[in-house]
Design a protein around this motif. Structure first.
Motif, PDB file in Angstrom:
ATOM      1  N   ASN A 195     -45.826 100.775 -23.558  1.00  0.00           N
ATOM      2  CA  ASN A 195     -45.878  99.550 -24.343  1.00  0.00           C
ATOM      3  C   ASN A 195     -45.002  98.497 -23.682  1.00  0.00           C
TER       4      ASN A 195
ATOM      5  N   SER B 270     -41.488  97.893 -24.875  1.00  0.00           N
ATOM      6  CA  SER B 270     -40.389  98.766 -24.473  1.00  0.00           C
ATOM      7  C   SER B 270     -39.628  98.148 -23.304  1.00  0.00           C
TER       8      SER B 270
ATOM      9  N   SER C 285     -35.577 103.461 -26.935  1.00  0.00           N
ATOM     10  CA  SER C 285     -36.496 102.404 -27.374  1.00  0.00           C
ATOM     11  C   SER C 285     -37.846 102.548 -26.690  1.00  0.00           C
TER      12      SER C 285
ATOM     13  N   PHE D 145     -41.418 103.029 -28.788  1.00  0.00           N
ATOM     14  CA  PHE D 145     -42.580 102.145 -28.646  1.00  0.00           C
ATOM     15  C   PHE D 145     -43.793 102.891 -28.093  1.00  0.00           C
TER      16      PHE D 145
ATOM     17  N   LYS E  45     -47.449 103.289 -29.963  1.00  0.00           N
ATOM     18  CA  LYS E  45     -48.708 102.871 -29.344  1.00  0.00           C
ATOM     19  C   LYS E  45     -49.685 104.032 -29.258  1.00  0.00           C
TER      20      LYS E  45
ATOM     21  N   TYR F 244     -47.337  93.374 -22.151  1.00  0.00           N
ATOM     22  CA  TYR F 244     -47.728  93.330 -23.557  1.00  0.00           C
ATOM     23  C   TYR F 244     -48.915  92.388 -23.738  1.00  0.00           C
TER      24      TYR F 244
END
Length: 203
Positions: free
Chosen positions: A25, A28, A84, A88, A92, A199
């Motif tokens: 993701n 992240s 993190s 993420f 996803k 993203y």
């Protein structure tokens, strides 16, 4: 009757999913970059607390207490950044109905971790010999090589981030004493830019 072009596209997507880890993701990267910048700011604050003007151009001998504070800070930044990224990625994967732990995931991790572990041991050797000015360049260099090495098992775009990180690490090695600046650029700014681009492209 199905359109042959649609069938080919579907087959291509299935092959892509089976051969590449596509649950990364972009957010992240943004999170990791933000955490790295906060860590760099705290490191600069620690230098000031120990009466070290980091940007004066002088070469300082860091005392034992500061060294271990910086090591602890680096460990916390690493744990938060990796945490993190995992969070993420899991979100996803669930959203897209994809499995996280597959043979492709194992290949990705093996190709990613080999340069990272080697780099970590090399940085420990630098620390042992008191070559602190080369630690930040080494982390950038080995991290970049790890991304390049693992790119074939995930989004190919990640190799470009790897090239940038490696390039920064090489430059930083020739400018000792400013590792924190290059570290903030590589792990902070570049991660945020890359994360936003990824993203937008793969959301």
């Amino acid at each position: 009757m199905n359109d042959p072009k649609d069938d080919l596209q579907h087959i291509r997507q299935m092959m892509e999913r089976s051969s590449r880890f596509i649950s990364l993701n972009g957010l992240s990267g943004v999170a990791a970059g933000t955490i790295a910048l906060i860590g760099a700011a705290i490191a600069y604050w620690l230098f000031q607390q120990h009466n070290i003007d980091y940007f004066s151009g002088n070469r300082y001998t860091y005392n034992y207490a500061l060294e271990w504070k910086l090591i602890l800070l680096a460990a916390v930044v690493l744990i938060l950044a990796v945490g993190s990224g995992i969070l993420f990625t899991i979100q996803k994967s669930k959203r897209n109905g994809l499995k996280i732990w597959t043979s492709t995931t194992r290949l990705l991790l093996s190709h990613l971790l080999t340069p990272l572990i080697a780099g970590g041991l090399f940085c420990m050797a630098l620390f042992y010999h008191g070559l602190f000015g080369l630690i930040a360049p080494a982390t950038l260099l080995f991290y970049g090589l790890a991304l390049i090495n693992a790119a074939k098992y995930t989004f190919s775009d990640i190799q470009y981030l790897g090239y940038c990180e490696t390039f920064l690490g090489i430059i930083a090695a020739f400018i000792p004493g400013y590792g924190l600046v290059f570290w903030a650029l590589g792990f902070g700014i570049l991660h945020i830019i890359y994360g936003l681009l990824m993203y937008k492209k793969y959301k």
